[in-house]
Structures are given as C-alpha cells and as structure tokens.
Design an enzyme around this catalytic site. Structure first.
Site, PDB file in Angstrom:
ATOM      1  N   HIS A  27      43.968  43.197  44.101  1.00  0.00           N
ATOM      2  CA  HIS A  27      42.661  42.938  43.660  1.00  0.00           C
ATOM      3  C   HIS A  27      41.818  42.094  45.036  1.00  0.00           C
ATOM      4  O   HIS A  27      40.602  42.303  45.339  1.00  0.00           O
ATOM      5  CB  HIS A  27      42.501  42.573  42.403  1.00  0.00           C
ATOM      6  CG  HIS A  27      41.084  42.018  42.085  1.00  0.00           C
ATOM      7  ND1 HIS A  27      40.460  42.552  41.162  1.00  0.00           N
ATOM      8  CD2 HIS A  27      40.485  40.930  42.307  1.00  0.00           C
ATOM      9  CE1 HIS A  27      39.074  42.197  40.903  1.00  0.00           C
ATOM     10  NE2 HIS A  27      39.090  41.031  41.596  1.00  0.00           N
ATOM     11  N   GLU A  28      42.693  41.106  45.132  1.00  0.00           N
ATOM     12  CA  GLU A  28      41.990  40.158  46.240  1.00  0.00           C
ATOM     13  C   GLU A  28      41.704  40.786  47.559  1.00  0.00           C
ATOM     14  O   GLU A  28      40.913  40.763  48.205  1.00  0.00           O
ATOM     15  CB  GLU A  28      42.752  38.936  46.413  1.00  0.00           C
ATOM     16  CG  GLU A  28      42.723  38.138  45.348  1.00  0.00           C
ATOM     17  CD  GLU A  28      41.459  37.650  44.761  1.00  0.00           C
ATOM     18  OE1 GLU A  28      40.665  37.656  45.411  1.00  0.00           O
ATOM     19  OE2 GLU A  28      41.153  37.597  43.372  1.00  0.00           O
ATOM     20  N   GLU A  78      33.300  43.234  41.346  1.00  0.00           N
ATOM     21  CA  GLU A  78      34.664  42.989  40.698  1.00  0.00           C
ATOM     22  C   GLU A  78      35.091  44.615  40.118  1.00  0.00           C
ATOM     23  O   GLU A  78      36.574  44.795  40.350  1.00  0.00           O
ATOM     24  CB  GLU A  78      34.433  42.247  39.358  1.00  0.00           C
ATOM     25  CG  GLU A  78      34.203  40.802  39.805  1.00  0.00           C
ATOM     26  CD  GLU A  78      35.221  40.223  40.249  1.00  0.00           C
ATOM     27  OE1 GLU A  78      36.472  40.669  40.426  1.00  0.00           O
ATOM     28  OE2 GLU A  78      35.298  38.879  40.897  1.00  0.00           O
ATOM     29  N   HIS A  91      38.565  42.750  47.664  1.00  0.00           N
ATOM     30  CA  HIS A  91      37.417  42.016  47.982  1.00  0.00           C
ATOM     31  C   HIS A  91      37.166  41.847  49.569  1.00  0.00           C
ATOM     32  O   HIS A  91      35.923  41.944  50.056  1.00  0.00           O
ATOM     33  CB  HIS A  91      37.375  40.534  47.169  1.00  0.00           C
ATOM     34  CG  HIS A  91      37.098  40.659  45.755  1.00  0.00           C
ATOM     35  ND1 HIS A  91      35.943  41.266  45.389  1.00  0.00           N
ATOM     36  CD2 HIS A  91      37.896  40.088  44.763  1.00  0.00           C
ATOM     37  CE1 HIS A  91      35.821  40.999  43.868  1.00  0.00           C
ATOM     38  NE2 HIS A  91      37.108  40.251  43.637  1.00  0.00           N
TER      39      HIS A  91
END
Length: 271
Positions: free
Chosen positions: A129-130, A188, A133
């Site tokens: 997930h990071e 997100e 980003h």
C-alpha cells in the site's frame, strides 16, 4: 499510513525494552498559507524525501542487521529491493508507534510495533500500500505540502518557483509534517488497489490485506484508549468498508479464504 500510538494495555504485553515513541525532536508543524506557484518536481520530491528520512534515521533507534525485526523484514522483502521501477531500501524503527511509510527516494521504514501485530501477509499488504502511494505520486504531493509548512512559505514567497535548502530544524519540521499528511479518499483507494494487485501478482495471500484492515478497525475502536492514539489511521477511515472491498475483489478472483474472526494478538509476532 499515518502514525498511531498503541494503547498502554496492549503495549505493556508487547513492547521491547528498546522501543520508544518516534522521535522528531522539536518538529512542531508550521502552518503554510499554500503555495500553488511553487514548482515541485519529482527530483525535488526525491531530494526532500531523502533529507527527511536521513533526519528520522538519525533521531530514532534502528534495528541492526542481526535484530529479529530486520531479519524478518529482509526475509519478507528480499526480492523486492526493486519494485515497479523503484529502487527500495528498508529499515525498522524500534518505536512504540504503529506505522509504516515509503518515500519518493525509495526509502521504506517499518515500525517495530506494526510488525508486532501484523502477520507476514498483512505486512506485505501494508508495505505494498505504501509503495502504491509512491508510484501514484501521492507522496510527492505530501512532501511538497510538508516542505511548504517547514519553510513557512506562502504563495507570494514561492513565486520564484525555487525549492530552497532547509535548515536541520526545518528538515525536522518537514519530516513531522510528512508523517502527519493525509491522502484523499481517491488516493487511498488507488493505493489499496495497488496493494491488492501487488499481492496477487506475487502470489501472496491477498486475504492479508483484508485482515490488516480489520486490525486497523479494531485499533480505531479502542474507546477510551483512542485518546492515546496518534493519527496514523486518520488517512485510513472506514477500515471495515475497505476490508469488505478487498473481500469482494478476492471473491471475484477466486482467491478468498475465510480467515475467521480477526483479533489483535496478545503477544508480539516478531520473535
């Protein structure tokens, strides 16, 4: 993901003797009036990210090469030193905050208390997930905002389009502002999609993304302990809904396996 302080009760059963809250010195945020005129390139984001991470590395205890946290992280991510065109470097902060973040320069930092409550599959999903980003340039936007706050710049002072060199104190403020930054719901959701696709492409258990969100939901429902939490999961609202979105994806792909009731561990998972 933002930073969150684990509840005192939970921490008492899990924290190590060297753990401490993440240290950003006296890095109180400075509110900016905006600065839309500032040109902030990918190169600027990489440079400022490196300065921020170097500052945090100097101000927080880092797990050594033989530390169980480092060994576990390296075992999980040894084959992901390069991911989707990014050259990544990983370290563990031995602190009591629950967090993980990735920066435009490829730095990935995982907090030991996150590793204490997340399984391997859940950690893979969180870090995926990071990385999402970074790939989606959300961290570039967050770093630009953090830079402006640290430099206390407004639109007029940024009209030169120049990214100035910051003092060490300003770098600390920038690091703090970066950790406190929030992403939009769209950002997100896109990072969630990236994480799921990362898990699926590498044949990891995508249900780990589901259970990770369920654990975040449990933490956010801490009642009176909520006052002890910081803002890590402010950028992860509706964790239960996001868990259900992962479940639907997995069911559609034929990858869903019911994990049963998800609960927070009572002992740390990193041995």
């Amino acid at each position: 993901m933002k930073k969150i302080l684990i509840s005192a009760l939970f921490l008492g059963a899990m924290s190590g003797v060297s753990a401490q809250k993440i240290n950003l010195g006296k890095a109180a945020g400075v509110v900016s009036k905006g600065a839309s005129a500032l040109s902030f390139s990918n190169a600027d984001a990489i440079k400022m990210s490196k300065e921020s991470v170097d500052y945090m590395d100097k101000n927080n205890p880092i797990a050594g090469p033989k530390d169980p946290y480092t060994i576990r992280l390296n075992k999980l991510f040894a084959k992901h030193k390069s991911q989707d065109g990014l050259a990544l470097n990983y370290k563990v902060y031995k602190v009591t905050d629950i967090n993980a973040f990735a920066c435009a320069d490829g730095s990935v930092r995982v907090f030991s208390s996150l590793m204490d409550i997340m399984t391997d599959d859940e950690l893979l999903a969180v870090i995926g997930h990071e990385i999402g980003h970074v790939k989606n340039e959300d961290t570039k936007d967050a770093m630009k905002s953090a830079y402006l706050k640290a430099a206390a710049m407004d639109a007029a002072s940024s009209a030169s389009n120049a990214v100035a060199t910051l003092s060490e104190s300003q770098v600390g403020k920038m690091a703090n502002a970066f950790l406190d930054a929030s992403h939009s719901k769209k950002q997100e959701n896109q990072a969630d999609d990236y994480s799921y696709d990362f898990m699926k492409a590498n044949k990891y258990n995508v249900v780990g993304a589901y259970t990770a969100f369920k654990k975040l939901a449990l933490l956010s429902e801490g009642g009176t302990a909520q006052s002890k939490f910081q803002k890590m999961f402010n950028s992860h609202p509706d964790s239960n809904k996001r868990a259900e979105a992962i479940k639907k994806k997995a069911e559609k792909d034929g990858l869903w396996k019911d994990p049963g009731t998800v609960s927070l561990p009572t002992t740390k998972l990193t041995k």
